[in-house]
Design a protein around this motif. Structure first.
Motif, mmCIF file in Angstrom:
data_model
loop_
_atom_site.group_PDB
_atom_site.id
_atom_site.type_symbol
_atom_site.label_atom_id
_atom_site.label_comp_id
_atom_site.label_asym_id
_atom_site.label_seq_id
_atom_site.Cartn_x
_atom_site.Cartn_y
_atom_site.Cartn_z
ATOM 1 N N MET A 55 19.911 89.261 9.853
ATOM 2 C CA MET A 55 20.084 89.221 8.403
ATOM 3 C C MET A 55 20.833 90.444 7.890
ATOM 4 O O MET A 55 21.690 90.337 7.027
ATOM 5 C CB MET A 55 18.722 89.100 7.714
ATOM 6 C CG MET A 55 18.836 88.866 6.228
ATOM 7 S SD MET A 55 19.878 87.446 5.838
ATOM 8 C CE MET A 55 20.107 87.631 4.095
ATOM 9 N N ARG A 60 25.790 92.434 5.452
ATOM 10 C CA ARG A 60 26.938 93.347 5.489
ATOM 11 C C ARG A 60 28.236 92.565 5.601
ATOM 12 O O ARG A 60 29.221 92.887 4.953
ATOM 13 C CB ARG A 60 26.800 94.308 6.668
ATOM 14 C CG ARG A 60 25.818 95.413 6.411
ATOM 15 C CD ARG A 60 26.034 96.532 7.406
ATOM 16 N NE ARG A 60 25.265 97.701 7.014
ATOM 17 C CZ ARG A 60 23.988 97.870 7.299
ATOM 18 N NH1 ARG A 60 23.350 96.958 8.005
ATOM 19 N NH2 ARG A 60 23.351 98.949 6.912
ATOM 20 N N ASP A 97 15.472 87.920 0.449
ATOM 21 C CA ASP A 97 16.571 88.573 1.155
ATOM 22 C C ASP A 97 17.138 89.737 0.351
ATOM 23 O O ASP A 97 17.555 90.747 0.920
ATOM 24 C CB ASP A 97 17.678 87.564 1.447
ATOM 25 C CG ASP A 97 17.182 86.438 2.322
ATOM 26 O OD1 ASP A 97 16.391 86.728 3.237
ATOM 27 O OD2 ASP A 97 17.547 85.277 2.071
ATOM 28 N N TYR B 61 32.708 84.680 8.668
ATOM 29 C CA TYR B 61 32.622 85.918 7.907
ATOM 30 C C TYR B 61 32.832 87.096 8.828
ATOM 31 O O TYR B 61 33.239 88.160 8.424
ATOM 32 C CB TYR B 61 31.257 86.037 7.220
ATOM 33 C CG TYR B 61 31.101 85.120 6.036
ATOM 34 C CD1 TYR B 61 31.850 85.311 4.894
ATOM 35 C CD2 TYR B 61 30.219 84.052 6.073
ATOM 36 C CE1 TYR B 61 31.730 84.478 3.808
ATOM 37 C CE2 TYR B 61 30.086 83.204 4.984
ATOM 38 C CZ TYR B 61 30.844 83.424 3.845
ATOM 39 O OH TYR B 61 30.718 82.589 2.778
ATOM 40 N N SER B 62 32.484 86.898 10.100
ATOM 41 C CA SER B 62 32.575 88.000 11.037
ATOM 42 C C SER B 62 32.846 87.447 12.427
ATOM 43 O O SER B 62 32.409 86.364 12.760
ATOM 44 C CB SER B 62 31.259 88.766 11.050
ATOM 45 O OG SER B 62 31.205 89.600 12.173
ATOM 46 N N ASP B 65 29.449 88.752 15.699
ATOM 47 C CA ASP B 65 28.294 87.981 16.112
ATOM 48 C C ASP B 65 27.934 87.116 14.916
ATOM 49 O O ASP B 65 28.222 87.476 13.791
ATOM 50 C CB ASP B 65 27.125 88.915 16.448
ATOM 51 C CG ASP B 65 26.055 88.167 17.218
ATOM 52 O OD1 ASP B 65 26.354 87.084 17.726
ATOM 53 O OD2 ASP B 65 24.927 88.688 17.296
ATOM 54 N N GLY B 66 27.327 85.984 15.129
ATOM 55 C CA GLY B 66 26.966 85.184 13.964
ATOM 56 C C GLY B 66 26.592 83.777 14.331
ATOM 57 O O GLY B 66 26.045 83.527 15.402
ATOM 58 N N SER B 67 26.910 82.837 13.440
ATOM 59 C CA SER B 67 26.528 81.447 13.634
ATOM 60 C C SER B 67 27.318 80.849 14.804
ATOM 61 O O SER B 67 28.339 81.393 15.204
ATOM 62 C CB SER B 67 26.814 80.672 12.361
ATOM 63 O OG SER B 67 28.202 80.561 12.202
ATOM 64 N N GLU B 70 30.976 80.531 14.127
ATOM 65 C CA GLU B 70 31.701 81.800 14.143
ATOM 66 C C GLU B 70 31.965 82.238 15.572
ATOM 67 O O GLU B 70 33.026 82.764 15.884
ATOM 68 C CB GLU B 70 30.905 82.867 13.388
ATOM 69 C CG GLU B 70 30.901 82.619 11.907
ATOM 70 C CD GLU B 70 30.078 83.619 11.132
ATOM 71 O OE1 GLU B 70 29.103 84.140 11.691
ATOM 72 O OE2 GLU B 70 30.412 83.863 9.980
ATOM 73 N N GLU B 255 20.848 96.854 15.782
ATOM 74 C CA GLU B 255 21.179 96.658 14.382
ATOM 75 C C GLU B 255 22.075 97.775 13.855
ATOM 76 O O GLU B 255 23.002 97.523 13.103
ATOM 77 C CB GLU B 255 19.898 96.578 13.548
ATOM 78 C CG GLU B 255 19.213 95.252 13.725
ATOM 79 C CD GLU B 255 17.722 95.331 13.522
ATOM 80 O OE1 GLU B 255 17.296 96.066 12.620
ATOM 81 O OE2 GLU B 255 16.992 94.669 14.271
ATOM 82 N N ALA B 258 25.753 97.224 14.951
ATOM 83 C CA ALA B 258 26.440 96.203 14.159
ATOM 84 C C ALA B 258 26.755 96.745 12.776
ATOM 85 O O ALA B 258 27.869 96.586 12.261
ATOM 86 C CB ALA B 258 25.571 94.951 14.065
ATOM 87 N N ALA B 259 25.768 97.429 12.178
ATOM 88 C CA ALA B 259 25.960 97.969 10.832
ATOM 89 C C ALA B 259 27.134 98.940 10.812
ATOM 90 O O ALA B 259 27.983 98.897 9.929
ATOM 91 C CB ALA B 259 24.684 98.663 10.372
ATOM 92 N N ILE B 262 30.553 97.032 11.075
ATOM 93 C CA ILE B 262 30.950 96.305 9.864
ATOM 94 C C ILE B 262 31.308 97.282 8.753
ATOM 95 O O ILE B 262 32.296 97.111 8.041
ATOM 96 C CB ILE B 262 29.819 95.366 9.408
ATOM 97 C CG1 ILE B 262 29.496 94.375 10.525
ATOM 98 C CG2 ILE B 262 30.224 94.615 8.153
ATOM 99 C CD1 ILE B 262 28.194 93.655 10.325
ATOM 100 N N THR B 263 30.511 98.347 8.625
ATOM 101 C CA THR B 263 30.775 99.317 7.566
ATOM 102 C C THR B 263 32.151 99.942 7.745
ATOM 103 O O THR B 263 32.888 100.127 6.780
ATOM 104 C CB THR B 263 29.695 100.412 7.564
ATOM 105 O OG1 THR B 263 28.424 99.772 7.656
ATOM 106 C CG2 THR B 263 29.742 101.225 6.307
ATOM 107 N N TYR B 266 34.795 97.509 6.546
ATOM 108 C CA TYR B 266 34.890 97.453 5.091
ATOM 109 C C TYR B 266 35.465 98.736 4.503
ATOM 110 O O TYR B 266 36.111 98.714 3.467
ATOM 111 C CB TYR B 266 33.519 97.153 4.478
ATOM 112 C CG TYR B 266 33.316 95.683 4.264
ATOM 113 C CD1 TYR B 266 34.159 94.980 3.416
ATOM 114 C CD2 TYR B 266 32.302 94.990 4.900
ATOM 115 C CE1 TYR B 266 34.002 93.625 3.207
ATOM 116 C CE2 TYR B 266 32.131 93.639 4.704
ATOM 117 C CZ TYR B 266 32.975 92.957 3.855
ATOM 118 O OH TYR B 266 32.825 91.626 3.650
ATOM 119 N N SER B 509 14.080 80.930 6.892
ATOM 120 C CA SER B 509 14.896 82.073 7.295
ATOM 121 C C SER B 509 15.717 82.506 6.086
ATOM 122 O O SER B 509 15.497 82.046 4.984
ATOM 123 C CB SER B 509 15.798 81.676 8.457
ATOM 124 O OG SER B 509 16.809 80.828 7.997
ATOM 125 N N SER B 510 16.657 83.382 6.338
ATOM 126 C CA SER B 510 17.415 83.910 5.206
ATOM 127 C C SER B 510 18.375 82.862 4.669
ATOM 128 O O SER B 510 18.690 81.886 5.325
ATOM 129 C CB SER B 510 18.186 85.128 5.665
ATOM 130 O OG SER B 510 19.074 84.737 6.677
#
Lengths: 110, 693
Positions: A55, A60, A97, B61-62, B65-67, B70, B255, B258-259, B262-263, B266, B509-510
């Motif tokens: 998430m 992000r 979220d 979106y990325s 990693d993702g769905s 993706e 985590e 990944a953060a 991506i940061t 951006y 989930s989210s």
């Protein structure tokens, strides 16, 4: 500008009451709150994103990165997902979220 | 000369499919919401010197990693042999598009940036300095308005340029700078990756693959090893374990890594936008949009407005379908004697005439005259709403209910696709990330009526429930239909909740959903295109499904066992069951024979009644009603049939799609049993109530 000079303590004299008022305002504005606490029309700057697992990365990817400006636009008919504008796009997030995102409010009408 | 291999990628809903259509001249479905395209399409593009094969990848979106979609897009860009990649960007939100573009240029060095929706940007007063962007990015950038086919020639030219550019130039495109520890770890993995995957495009792509491996962890490694050369196994596995440990020692756990990545993306995207994009504070278009959105999502007006709009669509469908329906019916019935004469003059035997005219021709004529007009009108109207950007707003408003059912709000999008066709709706469920929620959406999708079931519902409502005639009849009919839709949506909630409390337990989930800006649909084009497409589609199905069904019916009606036609025997056999549900054997038989396609259910029932001696030729709903009433129908029968039409097994195409999506016979079986059980219970309850009167 004049008022900030008091805050920085460069001017020893000044008006104590004004200083306190400014301090209080700044303190309130810089309080970190969850994105979900933002009211319609309020704008904030994101300070932290701590979603669990995928998430956090997903948020992000969508543009909810630290330092970006986010505006709460409106809530859906039943109130829960809310629409936020971030990086020129509108994204709906559930309260659960939006709680993962910390921000401090920079203004806007409630 | 082999055609060039070019991939088309970008964020969801930036107009990839529109660019694809404009380049290839194909007609992939497009819509104004994120996740419309879930399958990659392929097409040929005529180039000046060389043709291309263009692949339209699902939106991402990325790429890190993702769905699952993706990951498909990312793997394609990273590991496939590609000559170039076109990254489609949205000019109105360039910053987010650029974030992906930067990742694409790392995954596949020969990338061309295609800034789409330039006209929208101009409308909002956004100025984009394309040459500046090109200089900063060190890769080709083209401004395009795909909807109006502007800038496509330039795009083709630049793609060709990118293909022929020297390697060194491509490698020099702007590069994201990650923390030193991460860079070191990625660099250490590169040789192993290059050895295991000789198809990787070079050092730059290998670095990106290494980053994906570090972010994706064990899961990604396992997938990599399936594809890798066996001799590269050991080095890859060992390198991964080593670098992973090194990163973890520095505090870069999953985590955080990944953060960080991506940061950084951006950060660079933000800087690029600062330099190349000028935009006003808030444009009037944006404010107008905000006002409309506030109304659409307001507490009092939001939901009634959505239902009202649905009612309006149904009203136009019903009142618009009457005229072509009556005309088609008269023409096609008029043709029947001529056809009979023609066959007779060709000395065809009587049984062949019966088979072709009474069997095949009649069912096809029924499907075309009664079923086709509402389908051909409803579909384009719904497409207009879709193009306008209405669907995500509905999902936004309904998400709260889905949240209470422990499901995902995007399920509403799949349901609305299900209005068009349940098979498409089931496939659309791929936009839901959580496998549990995706399964719920797939299993409950058939509970909303598809385009093929609307005509049946409309016919039954106007025959048995709307007694007034004149201008008010279509309005009442539309309102009744909206009532049925509300019932099916409520049933979807109930069964989603049931599923998430029993076989598919779990917490929600989210959920994140993009609300795209409203866009004015190209009305004339949509109308012409989808009326034609829909008509051709239904006609094709009529020939493929209705004709064999008619043949089968005629045989069943004319083969006798001890003097009784087979069809009579079958209907009699099913009769007790049908009675229990408030219907009769013939209707149940029609539902069973209608398994290939829902639009043939009512025509089959009518054919069976007709074959039992009533030799009238029903034209229009009045005569049809007389026929049904003479066969013992009451208002309760019609109500039961409507309920069963809403809730019964999905059609064969949908079942096949469900099997393909779930890859499990058990879930497919459940997806058939669930609506059937609901339908049986609902009909039985209704019959019990009717006995009380």
């Amino acid at each position: 500008m004049q008022r900030f000079a008091y805050l920085d303590g460069k001017d020893g004299g000044g008006l104590p009451s004004l200083v306190t008022y400014d301090k209080v305002v700044r303190f309130m504005m810089e309080q970190t709150l969850a994105l979900s606490a933002l009211g319609g029309g309020q704008t904030a700057v994101i300070t932290s994103v701590h979603g669990k697992g995928a998430m956090g990365a997903r948020l992000r990817d969508l543009g909810f990165t630290e330092q970006s400006t986010v505006t709460c636009l409106y809530a859906s008919a039943f109130g829960d997902p809310r629409a936020y504008r971030v990086k020129d796009t509108v994204i709906a997030l559930r309260r659960a979220d939006a709680c993962c995102i910390g921000c401090h409010c920079t203004g806007g009408a409630r | 000369m082999n055609p060039l291999r070019v991939a088309l990628c970008g964020n969801p809903n930036v107009g990839k499919s529109t660019v694809f259509n404009a380049l290839t001249g194909m007609r992939q479905h497009t819509g104004n919401w994120a996740g419309k395209t879930v399958e990659s399409a392929r097409g040929q593009v005529r180039g000046e010197q060389q043709d291309w094969t263009l692949v339209d990848l699902p939106g991402a979106y990325s790429l890190l990693d993702g769905s699952p979609e993706e990951v498909v897009a990312s793997d394609y860009l990273n590991f496939m042999e590609l000559d170039a990649a076109v990254v489609v960007c949205d000019a109105t939100c360039l910053e987010r598009s650029l974030n992906l573009a930067l990742q694409v240029s790392e995954a596949c060095p020969r990338a061309v940036l295609c800034v789409n929706l330039m006209d929208e940007a101009v409308k909002r007063g956004i100025q984009i300095d394309i040459p500046m962007l090109e200089t900063l990015l060190c890769m080709p950038v083209v401004g395009v308005t795909a909807k109006k086919k502007q800038g496509l020639k330039e795009l083709k030219r630049r793609v060709l340029q990118a293909v022929t550019a020297p390697d060194a130039l491509c490698e020099s495109a702007v590069r994201l700078c990650y923390p030193q520890v991460v860079e070191r770890a990625a660099a250490a993995l590169c040789p192993a990756l290059l050895a295991a995957f000789p198809r990787i495009h070079g050092e730059r792509s290998a670095r990106f693959a290494a980053l994906r491996l570090l972010v994706g962890g064990e899961r990604f490694l396992r997938r990599l090893l399936e594809e890798a050369r066996p001799e590269g196994y050991a080095a890859l596995r060992e390198g991964f374990a080593q670098q992973r440990a090194a990163l973890e020692a520095e505090g870069y756990v999953n985590e955080r890594l990944a953060a960080e990545l991506i940061t950084e993306g951006y950060r660079v995207a933000g800087r690029l936008c600062e330099a190349a994009v000028k935009k006003p504070e808030q444009s009037s278009a944006e404010l107008r949009q905000l006002r409309v959105d506030r109304v659409l999502s307001s507490k009092r007006v939001g939901i009634p407005l959505m239902l009202g709009l649905l009612a309006l669509v149904f009203y136009i469908t019903i009142s618009g379908a009457n005229i072509p329906s009556a005309w088609l019916s008269a023409k096609l019935m008029g043709l029947e004697p001529m056809l009979r004469d023609l066959l007779a003059s060709a000395r065809a035997p009587a049984w062949l005439i019966g088979l072709l005219v009474d069997g095949v021709y009649r069912v096809v004529a029924w499907v075309v005259s009664v079923m086709l007009p509402p389908m051909a009108i409803f579909f384009p109207l719904f497409t207009l709403l879709e193009d306008f950007g209405f669907l995500p707003r509905v999902a936004f408003n309904l998400d709260c209910c889905f949240q209470h059912c422990c499901a995902c709000g995007k399920q509403a999008l799949c349901m609305m696709q299900g209005f068009g066709c349940n098979a498409v709706g089931v496939m659309g469920c791929r936009i839901i990330q959580s496998p549990r929620e995706r399964l719920i959406a797939i299993l409950t999708n058939a509970l909303v009526p598809c385009n093929g079931r609307f005509p049946t519902l409309i016919a039954l409502i106007s025959m048995f429930f709307v007694f007034s005639s004149g201008a008010i009849a279509p309005i009442l009919c539309a309102l009744a239909l909206v009532g049925l839709i509300v019932l099916s949506v409520l049933m979807t909630f109930a069964s989603s909740k049931l599923l998430s409390k029993t076989v598919l337990k779990g917490i929600p989930s989210s959920f994140s959903l993009e609300l795209p800006p409203f866009r004015r649909p190209k009305i004339a084009q949509v109308l012409v295109r989808s009326v034609l497409d829909r008509t051709l589609f239904v006609l094709g199905r009529a020939v493929a499904v209705a004709a064999p069904a008619g043949l089968c019916l005629w045989v069943l009606a004319n083969v006798t066992v001890n003097g009784t036609p087979l069809i009579r025997l079958m209907a009699d056999f099913l009769n007790p069951f049908g009675r229990l549900l408030g219907m009769d054997g013939v209707i149940v038989l029609a539902f069973i024979l209608g398994f290939p396609a829902n639009e043939i259910v009512l025509p089959i029932a009518i054919m069976v009644y007709l074959s039992q001696g009533a030799l009238i030729e029903p034209q229009g709903f009045d005569a049809l009603r007389a026929l049904l009433v003479s066969n013992g129908w009451t208002v309760w029968t019609a109500a039961s049939m409507m309920l069963f039409c809403l809730f019964h097994w999905p059609c064969s195409t949908t079942v096949l799609t469900i099997y393909k999506e779930t890859k499990s016979a058990r879930w497919t079986l459940l997806s058939m049993l669930l609506p059937t059980a609901i339908g049986c219970v609902a009909c039985a309850l209704l019959t019990l109530v009717s006995r009380l009167f």
